[in-house]
Design a protein around this motif. Structure first.
Motif, PDB file in Angstrom:
ATOM      1  N   PHE A 225       0.854  -1.184   0.000  1.00  0.00           N
ATOM      2  CA  PHE A 225       0.000   0.000   0.000  1.00  0.00           C
ATOM      3  C   PHE A 225       0.890   1.233   0.000  1.00  0.00           C
ATOM      4  CE2 PHE A 225       0.768  -0.853   4.473  1.00  0.00           C
ATOM      5  CZ  PHE A 225       0.907   0.401   5.051  1.00  0.00           C
TER       6      PHE A 225
ATOM      7  N   MET B  39       1.469   5.432   1.316  1.00  0.00           N
ATOM      8  CA  MET B  39       1.160   6.538   2.214  1.00  0.00           C
ATOM      9  C   MET B  39       1.817   7.794   1.662  1.00  0.00           C
ATOM     10  SD  MET B  39       1.310   5.127   6.142  1.00  0.00           S
ATOM     11  CE  MET B  39       3.098   5.008   6.181  1.00  0.00           C
TER      12      MET B  39
ATOM     13  N   LEU C  38      -3.316   6.228   1.485  1.00  0.00           N
ATOM     14  CA  LEU C  38      -3.817   7.102   2.539  1.00  0.00           C
ATOM     15  C   LEU C  38      -2.689   8.024   2.971  1.00  0.00           C
ATOM     16  CD1 LEU C  38      -3.977   5.460   6.056  1.00  0.00           C
ATOM     17  CD2 LEU C  38      -2.728   4.439   4.165  1.00  0.00           C
TER      18      LEU C  38
ATOM     19  N   GLN D 283      -5.860  -3.349   7.465  1.00  0.00           N
ATOM     20  CA  GLN D 283      -7.100  -2.799   6.939  1.00  0.00           C
ATOM     21  C   GLN D 283      -6.971  -1.288   6.839  1.00  0.00           C
ATOM     22  OE1 GLN D 283      -9.883  -4.448   5.947  1.00  0.00           O
ATOM     23  NE2 GLN D 283     -11.019  -2.593   5.460  1.00  0.00           N
ATOM     24  N   ILE D 284      -7.196  -0.727   5.644  1.00  0.00           N
ATOM     25  CA  ILE D 284      -7.215   0.715   5.446  1.00  0.00           C
ATOM     26  C   ILE D 284      -8.661   1.184   5.578  1.00  0.00           C
ATOM     27  CG2 ILE D 284      -6.854   2.547   3.748  1.00  0.00           C
ATOM     28  CD1 ILE D 284      -4.471   0.891   2.706  1.00  0.00           C
TER      29      ILE D 284
ATOM     30  N   LYS E  38     -11.510   4.752   6.753  1.00  0.00           N
ATOM     31  CA  LYS E  38     -11.740   6.149   7.099  1.00  0.00           C
ATOM     32  C   LYS E  38     -13.071   6.253   7.825  1.00  0.00           C
ATOM     33  CE  LYS E  38     -14.153   7.852   2.957  1.00  0.00           C
ATOM     34  NZ  LYS E  38     -15.422   8.190   3.603  1.00  0.00           N
TER      35      LYS E  38
ATOM     36  N   TYR F  69      -7.266   9.932   1.012  1.00  0.00           N
ATOM     37  CA  TYR F  69      -7.832   8.585   1.106  1.00  0.00           C
ATOM     38  C   TYR F  69      -8.164   8.113  -0.300  1.00  0.00           C
ATOM     39  CZ  TYR F  69     -10.768   4.654   2.472  1.00  0.00           C
ATOM     40  OH  TYR F  69     -11.296   3.390   2.621  1.00  0.00           O
ATOM     41  N   ARG F  70      -7.381   7.147  -0.761  1.00  0.00           N
ATOM     42  CA  ARG F  70      -7.509   6.648  -2.128  1.00  0.00           C
ATOM     43  C   ARG F  70      -7.393   7.824  -3.104  1.00  0.00           C
ATOM     44  NH1 ARG F  70      -8.357   1.244  -1.832  1.00  0.00           N
ATOM     45  NH2 ARG F  70      -9.124   0.454   0.168  1.00  0.00           N
TER      46      ARG F  70
ATOM     47  N   ALA G 290      -8.443   9.012   8.740  1.00  0.00           N
ATOM     48  CA  ALA G 290      -8.026   7.971   7.806  1.00  0.00           C
ATOM     49  C   ALA G 290      -6.902   7.187   8.461  1.00  0.00           C
ATOM     50  CB  ALA G 290      -7.557   8.575   6.482  1.00  0.00           C
TER      51      ALA G 290
ATOM     52  N   VAL H  37      -4.554   3.138   8.711  1.00  0.00           N
ATOM     53  CA  VAL H  37      -4.273   1.749   8.349  1.00  0.00           C
ATOM     54  C   VAL H  37      -4.014   1.006   9.651  1.00  0.00           C
ATOM     55  CG1 VAL H  37      -1.831   2.336   7.878  1.00  0.00           C
ATOM     56  CG2 VAL H  37      -2.788   0.159   7.079  1.00  0.00           C
TER      57      VAL H  37
END
Length: 391
Positions: free
Chosen positions: A137, A139, A166, A204-205, A207, A366-367, A376, A378
Protein backbone atom coordinates in the motif's frame (compact mmCIF):
# COMPACT_ATOMS: atom_id res chain seq x y z
CA UNK A 1 11.06 9.70 32.65
CA UNK A 2 10.94 12.37 29.97
CA UNK A 3 10.88 9.90 27.04
CA UNK A 4 8.23 7.19 26.84
CA UNK A 5 8.66 4.10 24.68
CA UNK A 6 5.85 1.73 23.67
CA UNK A 7 6.48 -1.52 21.81
CA UNK A 8 3.79 -3.35 19.87
CA UNK A 9 3.41 -7.06 19.21
CA UNK A 10 4.99 -6.89 15.77
CA UNK A 11 8.04 -5.11 17.17
CA UNK A 12 7.04 -1.61 16.04
CA UNK A 13 7.95 1.03 18.58
CA UNK A 14 6.79 4.55 19.38
CA UNK A 15 8.98 7.03 21.25
CA UNK A 16 7.49 10.33 22.32
CA UNK A 17 8.12 13.28 24.60
CA UNK A 18 6.37 16.55 25.32
CA UNK A 19 9.36 18.06 27.07
CA UNK A 20 12.61 19.51 25.85
CA UNK A 21 14.33 16.17 26.18
CA UNK A 22 16.20 15.81 22.90
CA UNK A 23 19.28 14.37 24.59
CA UNK A 24 17.20 11.70 26.33
CA UNK A 25 15.34 11.02 23.09
CA UNK A 26 18.63 10.58 21.27
CA UNK A 27 19.77 7.95 23.76
CA UNK A 28 16.46 6.08 23.73
CA UNK A 29 16.29 6.14 19.93
CA UNK A 30 19.81 4.74 19.56
CA UNK A 31 18.85 1.79 21.75
CA UNK A 32 15.42 1.17 20.20
CA UNK A 33 16.23 1.37 16.49
CA UNK A 34 18.37 -1.76 16.06
CA UNK A 35 15.55 -3.72 14.36
CA UNK A 36 13.96 -0.78 12.51
CA UNK A 37 13.78 -0.43 8.75
CA UNK A 38 12.14 3.01 8.64
CA UNK A 39 11.09 5.83 10.97
CA UNK A 40 8.08 8.13 10.81
CA UNK A 41 8.55 11.35 12.78
CA UNK A 42 5.77 13.76 13.74
CA UNK A 43 6.70 16.90 15.64
CA UNK A 44 5.25 20.16 16.92
CA UNK A 45 6.95 23.29 15.58
CA UNK A 46 6.19 24.93 18.91
CA UNK A 47 8.70 22.53 20.49
CA UNK A 48 11.42 21.86 17.94
CA UNK A 49 12.53 23.02 14.50
CA UNK A 50 13.53 20.99 11.46
CA UNK A 51 17.25 21.39 12.13
CA UNK A 52 16.83 19.79 15.56
CA UNK A 53 15.07 16.78 14.04
CA UNK A 54 17.74 16.40 11.35
CA UNK A 55 20.55 16.64 13.91
CA UNK A 56 18.80 14.16 16.21
CA UNK A 57 18.54 11.53 13.49
CA UNK A 58 22.07 12.14 12.21
CA UNK A 59 23.55 11.61 15.66
CA UNK A 60 21.31 8.75 16.80
CA UNK A 61 20.65 6.61 13.74
CA UNK A 62 22.59 8.00 10.79
CA UNK A 63 21.80 5.02 8.55
CA UNK A 64 18.07 4.75 9.25
CA UNK A 65 15.78 6.15 6.50
CA UNK A 66 13.03 8.41 7.79
CA UNK A 67 10.25 10.81 6.85
CA UNK A 68 9.20 13.65 9.15
CA UNK A 69 6.61 16.39 9.20
CA UNK A 70 5.25 19.13 11.43
CA UNK A 71 1.76 18.66 12.84
CA UNK A 72 -1.38 20.30 14.17
CA UNK A 73 -1.34 17.87 17.12
CA UNK A 74 -0.17 14.34 17.80
CA UNK A 75 -1.83 10.97 18.44
CA UNK A 76 0.34 9.21 20.99
CA UNK A 77 0.01 5.80 22.65
CA UNK A 78 -1.52 7.71 25.58
CA UNK A 79 -4.11 9.43 23.37
CA UNK A 80 -4.38 12.80 21.64
CA UNK A 81 -1.86 15.46 22.66
CA UNK A 82 -0.08 18.62 21.54
CA UNK A 83 3.55 19.69 21.68
CA UNK A 84 5.03 16.22 21.20
CA UNK A 85 7.99 14.78 19.33
CA UNK A 86 6.96 11.32 18.13
CA UNK A 87 9.13 8.72 16.43
CA UNK A 88 7.51 5.55 15.09
CA UNK A 89 9.93 2.75 14.24
CA UNK A 90 8.72 0.14 11.74
CA UNK A 91 10.45 -3.24 12.22
CA UNK A 92 12.36 -4.89 9.38
CA UNK A 93 10.83 -8.26 10.35
CA UNK A 94 7.43 -7.18 8.99
CA UNK A 95 7.92 -4.06 6.84
CA UNK A 96 9.71 -3.02 3.69
CA UNK A 97 9.49 0.71 2.98
CA UNK A 98 10.67 2.88 0.11
CA UNK A 99 10.26 6.67 0.21
CA UNK A 100 10.78 9.34 -2.43
CA UNK A 101 10.08 13.06 -2.84
CA UNK A 102 7.49 13.82 -5.52
CA UNK A 103 7.14 17.18 -7.23
CA UNK A 104 3.41 17.42 -7.78
CA UNK A 105 1.76 20.83 -8.09
CA UNK A 106 -0.55 22.83 -10.32
CA UNK A 107 2.34 24.13 -12.42
CA UNK A 108 3.28 20.67 -13.63
CA UNK A 109 1.35 18.44 -16.01
CA UNK A 110 -0.41 15.73 -14.05
CA UNK A 111 0.46 13.00 -16.55
CA UNK A 112 4.18 13.76 -16.09
CA UNK A 113 3.87 13.66 -12.30
CA UNK A 114 1.81 10.47 -12.49
CA UNK A 115 4.46 8.90 -14.71
CA UNK A 116 7.10 9.52 -12.02
CA UNK A 117 4.79 7.94 -9.45
CA UNK A 118 4.16 4.94 -11.73
CA UNK A 119 7.89 4.38 -12.27
CA UNK A 120 8.52 4.43 -8.53
CA UNK A 121 5.61 2.02 -7.96
CA UNK A 122 6.72 -0.42 -10.66
CA UNK A 123 10.25 -0.61 -9.26
CA UNK A 124 8.91 -1.22 -5.77
CA UNK A 125 6.39 -3.85 -6.86
CA UNK A 126 9.03 -5.67 -8.89
CA UNK A 127 11.09 -6.03 -5.74
CA UNK A 128 8.18 -6.66 -3.35
CA UNK A 129 5.43 -8.64 -5.02
CA UNK A 130 2.18 -9.11 -3.15
CA UNK A 131 1.46 -12.62 -1.93
CA UNK A 132 -0.87 -14.47 0.41
CA UNK A 133 1.32 -13.38 3.30
CA UNK A 134 2.05 -9.76 2.30
CA UNK A 135 0.34 -6.69 0.88
CA UNK A 136 1.49 -3.43 -0.64
CA UNK A 137 0.00 0.00 0.00
CA UNK A 138 1.02 3.65 -0.24
CA UNK A 139 1.16 6.54 2.21
CA UNK A 140 1.84 10.19 1.53
CA UNK A 141 2.65 13.30 3.51
CA UNK A 142 2.18 16.65 1.81
CA UNK A 143 2.42 20.35 2.61
CA UNK A 144 -0.88 21.39 4.17
CA UNK A 145 -0.45 25.02 3.05
CA UNK A 146 0.53 24.35 -0.57
CA UNK A 147 -2.98 24.47 -2.10
CA UNK A 148 -1.88 21.47 -4.17
CA UNK A 149 -3.47 18.52 -2.36
CA UNK A 150 -6.06 17.88 -5.08
CA UNK A 151 -3.33 17.77 -7.72
CA UNK A 152 -1.35 15.44 -5.46
CA UNK A 153 -4.35 13.15 -4.97
CA UNK A 154 -5.03 13.01 -8.72
CA UNK A 155 -1.42 12.31 -9.73
CA UNK A 156 -0.91 9.71 -7.02
CA UNK A 157 -4.16 7.92 -7.82
CA UNK A 158 -3.27 7.87 -11.51
CA UNK A 159 0.31 6.70 -10.99
CA UNK A 160 -0.39 4.19 -8.22
CA UNK A 161 -2.95 2.37 -10.36
CA UNK A 162 -4.96 0.20 -7.92
CA UNK A 163 -2.51 0.45 -5.02
CA UNK A 164 -4.48 1.78 -2.00
CA UNK A 165 -3.37 5.16 -0.66
CA UNK A 166 -3.82 7.10 2.54
CA UNK A 167 -2.02 10.02 4.12
CA UNK A 168 -2.20 13.46 5.63
CA UNK A 169 -1.20 17.09 5.18
CA UNK A 170 1.48 18.48 7.47
CA UNK A 171 0.32 21.17 9.89
CA UNK A 172 1.48 24.14 11.92
CA UNK A 173 -0.74 24.00 14.99
CA UNK A 174 -3.48 26.58 14.39
CA UNK A 175 -1.02 29.21 13.17
CA UNK A 176 -1.23 28.39 9.42
CA UNK A 177 2.12 30.07 8.72
CA UNK A 178 4.35 27.28 7.37
CA UNK A 179 4.69 23.54 7.55
CA UNK A 180 7.76 21.33 7.34
CA UNK A 181 8.53 18.06 5.55
CA UNK A 182 11.85 16.23 5.87
CA UNK A 183 13.05 13.16 3.99
CA UNK A 184 16.33 11.60 5.11
CA UNK A 185 17.78 14.89 6.28
CA UNK A 186 16.55 16.98 3.34
CA UNK A 187 13.93 19.68 3.92
CA UNK A 188 11.33 19.67 1.16
CA UNK A 189 9.72 22.90 0.01
CA UNK A 190 6.14 22.61 -1.31
CA UNK A 191 6.71 18.90 -1.74
CA UNK A 192 5.14 15.53 -1.18
CA UNK A 193 6.73 12.47 0.37
CA UNK A 194 5.44 9.21 -1.11
CA UNK A 195 6.02 6.03 0.86
CA UNK A 196 5.43 2.57 -0.59
CA UNK A 197 5.01 -0.14 2.02
CA UNK A 198 5.14 -3.92 1.84
CA UNK A 199 3.83 -5.59 5.00
CA UNK A 200 3.18 -9.18 6.04
CA UNK A 201 0.81 -8.27 8.89
CA UNK A 202 -2.98 -8.44 8.58
CA UNK A 203 -4.05 -4.90 7.70
CA UNK A 204 -7.10 -2.80 6.94
CA UNK A 205 -7.22 0.71 5.45
CA UNK A 206 -10.24 2.71 6.59
CA UNK A 207 -11.74 6.15 7.10
CA UNK A 208 -14.50 7.59 9.24
CA UNK A 209 -16.30 10.90 9.35
CA UNK A 210 -19.28 12.12 11.36
CA UNK A 211 -21.53 14.73 9.85
CA UNK A 212 -25.08 14.99 8.56
CA UNK A 213 -26.22 17.47 5.88
CA UNK A 214 -28.85 20.12 6.71
CA UNK A 215 -31.26 21.75 4.21
CA UNK A 216 -29.09 24.90 4.11
CA UNK A 217 -27.33 25.44 0.75
CA UNK A 218 -24.59 27.94 -0.12
CA UNK A 219 -23.59 28.64 -3.73
CA UNK A 220 -20.05 29.92 -4.37
CA UNK A 221 -20.62 33.01 -6.54
CA UNK A 222 -17.15 34.61 -6.36
CA UNK A 223 -13.91 32.88 -5.48
CA UNK A 224 -10.19 32.54 -6.06
CA UNK A 225 -9.70 28.80 -6.73
CA UNK A 226 -5.91 29.14 -6.88
CA UNK A 227 -5.77 30.31 -3.27
CA UNK A 228 -8.93 28.46 -2.11
CA UNK A 229 -10.64 31.69 -1.06
CA UNK A 230 -14.40 32.26 -1.27
CA UNK A 231 -15.42 35.93 -1.41
CA UNK A 232 -19.15 35.47 -1.90
CA UNK A 233 -21.87 32.95 -1.12
CA UNK A 234 -25.22 33.54 -2.77
CA UNK A 235 -23.89 36.85 -4.22
CA UNK A 236 -23.15 38.32 -0.76
CA UNK A 237 -20.17 38.59 1.61
CA UNK A 238 -19.05 35.00 2.34
CA UNK A 239 -18.33 35.35 6.07
CA UNK A 240 -21.58 37.19 6.76
CA UNK A 241 -23.69 34.69 4.79
CA UNK A 242 -22.04 31.72 6.50
CA UNK A 243 -22.33 33.32 9.96
CA UNK A 244 -26.01 34.11 9.39
CA UNK A 245 -26.79 30.55 8.29
CA UNK A 246 -25.10 28.93 11.30
CA UNK A 247 -26.50 31.52 13.72
CA UNK A 248 -23.40 33.34 14.99
CA UNK A 249 -22.02 36.86 14.79
CA UNK A 250 -19.48 37.27 11.92
CA UNK A 251 -16.97 38.72 14.40
CA UNK A 252 -17.05 35.52 16.45
CA UNK A 253 -16.23 33.12 13.61
CA UNK A 254 -13.40 30.82 14.69
CA UNK A 255 -11.97 27.32 14.05
CA UNK A 256 -14.48 26.07 16.64
CA UNK A 257 -17.34 27.44 14.51
CA UNK A 258 -15.94 25.86 11.35
CA UNK A 259 -15.48 22.50 13.07
CA UNK A 260 -19.03 22.56 14.45
CA UNK A 261 -20.65 23.65 11.15
CA UNK A 262 -18.68 22.10 8.27
CA UNK A 263 -19.57 22.60 4.63
CA UNK A 264 -19.89 19.51 2.45
CA UNK A 265 -19.94 18.85 -1.27
CA UNK A 266 -21.97 16.07 -2.87
CA UNK A 267 -20.05 13.93 -5.38
CA UNK A 268 -22.28 11.12 -6.64
CA UNK A 269 -23.90 9.59 -3.59
CA UNK A 270 -21.12 10.64 -1.23
CA UNK A 271 -20.71 13.84 0.81
CA UNK A 272 -17.20 15.25 1.23
CA UNK A 273 -16.17 18.05 3.60
CA UNK A 274 -14.88 21.34 2.19
CA UNK A 275 -13.78 22.74 5.52
CA UNK A 276 -13.09 26.42 6.24
CA UNK A 277 -9.59 27.22 7.45
CA UNK A 278 -10.01 30.84 8.56
CA UNK A 279 -11.91 34.10 8.06
CA UNK A 280 -9.93 36.89 6.41
CA UNK A 281 -9.99 40.63 7.17
CA UNK A 282 -11.97 41.39 4.01
CA UNK A 283 -14.79 39.02 5.00
CA UNK A 284 -13.67 36.22 2.70
CA UNK A 285 -13.13 32.63 3.82
CA UNK A 286 -10.05 30.48 3.21
CA UNK A 287 -10.63 26.76 2.75
CA UNK A 288 -8.58 23.61 3.35
CA UNK A 289 -9.91 21.98 0.14
CA UNK A 290 -10.51 22.97 -3.48
CA UNK A 291 -13.38 25.33 -4.22
CA UNK A 292 -14.63 27.09 -7.37
CA UNK A 293 -17.41 29.33 -8.65
CA UNK A 294 -20.73 27.57 -9.03
CA UNK A 295 -20.07 24.88 -6.44
CA UNK A 296 -23.07 24.18 -4.23
CA UNK A 297 -22.08 23.53 -0.63
CA UNK A 298 -24.37 22.16 2.06
CA UNK A 299 -24.09 23.16 5.70
CA UNK A 300 -23.61 20.05 7.82
CA UNK A 301 -23.65 19.23 11.50
CA UNK A 302 -21.18 16.81 13.08
CA UNK A 303 -22.86 14.03 15.02
CA UNK A 304 -21.73 11.17 17.21
CA UNK A 305 -17.96 11.36 16.73
CA UNK A 306 -17.21 8.94 19.56
CA UNK A 307 -19.85 6.49 18.37
CA UNK A 308 -18.82 6.56 14.69
CA UNK A 309 -15.14 6.21 15.59
CA UNK A 310 -15.85 3.27 17.91
CA UNK A 311 -18.01 1.64 15.21
CA UNK A 312 -15.35 1.81 12.49
CA UNK A 313 -12.63 0.47 14.81
CA UNK A 314 -14.95 -2.37 15.83
CA UNK A 315 -15.47 -3.14 12.15
CA UNK A 316 -11.70 -3.20 11.63
CA UNK A 317 -11.30 -5.71 14.48
CA UNK A 318 -13.92 -7.94 12.87
CA UNK A 319 -11.85 -7.94 9.68
CA UNK A 320 -8.28 -8.37 10.96
CA UNK A 321 -8.76 -9.55 14.54
CA UNK A 322 -7.03 -7.87 17.46
CA UNK A 323 -5.46 -4.55 16.51
CA UNK A 324 -1.71 -4.33 17.10
CA UNK A 325 -1.51 -0.63 16.19
CA UNK A 326 -2.99 1.93 13.80
CA UNK A 327 -1.22 4.63 11.82
CA UNK A 328 -3.77 7.45 11.85
CA UNK A 329 -4.22 10.76 10.03
CA UNK A 330 -6.82 12.75 11.96
CA UNK A 331 -8.09 16.16 10.83
CA UNK A 332 -7.35 18.99 13.26
CA UNK A 333 -10.99 20.09 12.94
CA UNK A 334 -12.10 16.79 14.47
CA UNK A 335 -9.93 17.58 17.47
CA UNK A 336 -11.46 21.05 17.73
CA UNK A 337 -14.99 19.71 17.34
CA UNK A 338 -14.36 17.02 19.98
CA UNK A 339 -13.22 19.73 22.38
CA UNK A 340 -16.23 21.87 21.56
CA UNK A 341 -18.63 18.98 22.22
CA UNK A 342 -16.73 17.87 25.32
CA UNK A 343 -15.89 14.40 23.99
CA UNK A 344 -12.12 14.91 23.83
CA UNK A 345 -11.56 12.42 26.64
CA UNK A 346 -13.74 9.79 24.94
CA UNK A 347 -11.97 10.17 21.60
CA UNK A 348 -8.53 10.18 23.22
CA UNK A 349 -9.41 7.07 25.20
CA UNK A 350 -10.68 5.31 22.05
CA UNK A 351 -7.41 6.10 20.30
CA UNK A 352 -5.34 4.85 23.21
CA UNK A 353 -7.39 1.65 23.60
CA UNK A 354 -7.07 0.88 19.89
CA UNK A 355 -3.41 1.91 19.72
CA UNK A 356 -3.92 4.74 17.21
CA UNK A 357 -0.69 6.68 16.68
CA UNK A 358 -0.16 9.49 14.19
CA UNK A 359 -0.92 13.19 13.91
CA UNK A 360 -3.58 15.84 13.44
CA UNK A 361 -3.59 17.05 9.85
CA UNK A 362 -4.68 19.97 7.69
CA UNK A 363 -6.34 17.41 5.39
CA UNK A 364 -6.42 13.69 4.67
CA UNK A 365 -5.67 11.67 1.54
CA UNK A 366 -7.83 8.58 1.11
CA UNK A 367 -7.51 6.65 -2.13
CA UNK A 368 -8.27 9.21 -4.87
CA UNK A 369 -9.69 11.97 -2.62
CA UNK A 370 -8.37 14.85 -0.55
CA UNK A 371 -10.67 15.15 2.48
CA UNK A 372 -11.32 17.16 5.62
CA UNK A 373 -12.77 16.31 9.04
CA UNK A 374 -11.91 12.65 8.57
CA UNK A 375 -9.87 10.04 10.40
CA UNK A 376 -8.03 7.97 7.81
CA UNK A 377 -5.89 5.09 8.99
CA UNK A 378 -4.27 1.75 8.35
CA UNK A 379 -4.73 -0.81 11.11
CA UNK A 380 -2.28 -3.68 11.58
CA UNK A 381 -3.21 -6.97 13.19
CA UNK A 382 -1.23 -9.18 15.52
CA UNK A 383 1.52 -11.18 13.76
CA UNK A 384 0.55 -14.79 13.04
CA UNK A 385 3.51 -16.14 15.05
CA UNK A 386 2.45 -14.10 18.07
CA UNK A 387 -1.10 -15.41 17.80
CA UNK A 388 0.10 -19.03 17.58
CA UNK A 389 2.39 -18.57 20.58
CA UNK A 390 -0.49 -17.10 22.61
CA UNK A 391 -2.71 -20.08 21.72
Amino acid sequence: MKVLTVQYGCGAMCLFTAEDAVDELEEALSEAASNATFALIYFSKSRVDSETIIALMARSVPDLPYAACSTAGELTPNGAAEGQIMIILLPKDHFNVAAAPMRIDRTRRLDEAAADVATFRCLFQAEHEESESSRNFAMCITDGLSFDEEAVAAALHWGLDDLPLLGGSAGDGLDFNSTCLILNGEILTDGTILLLVNCDLPLQIFKTENFEPTPQKLVVTRSDPERRIVYEFNAADAAHVYADVVGVDPQSLSPMTFASHPLVLRIGNEMYCRSIQKVNEDGSLSFFCAIDDGIVLTVAEPTGMARSTADVLASVRETIGEIDFVLGFDCVLRRIDARNRQVTHKISQLYAENRVIGFNTYGEQYRSMHLNQTLAGVAFGIPVATKEAAE
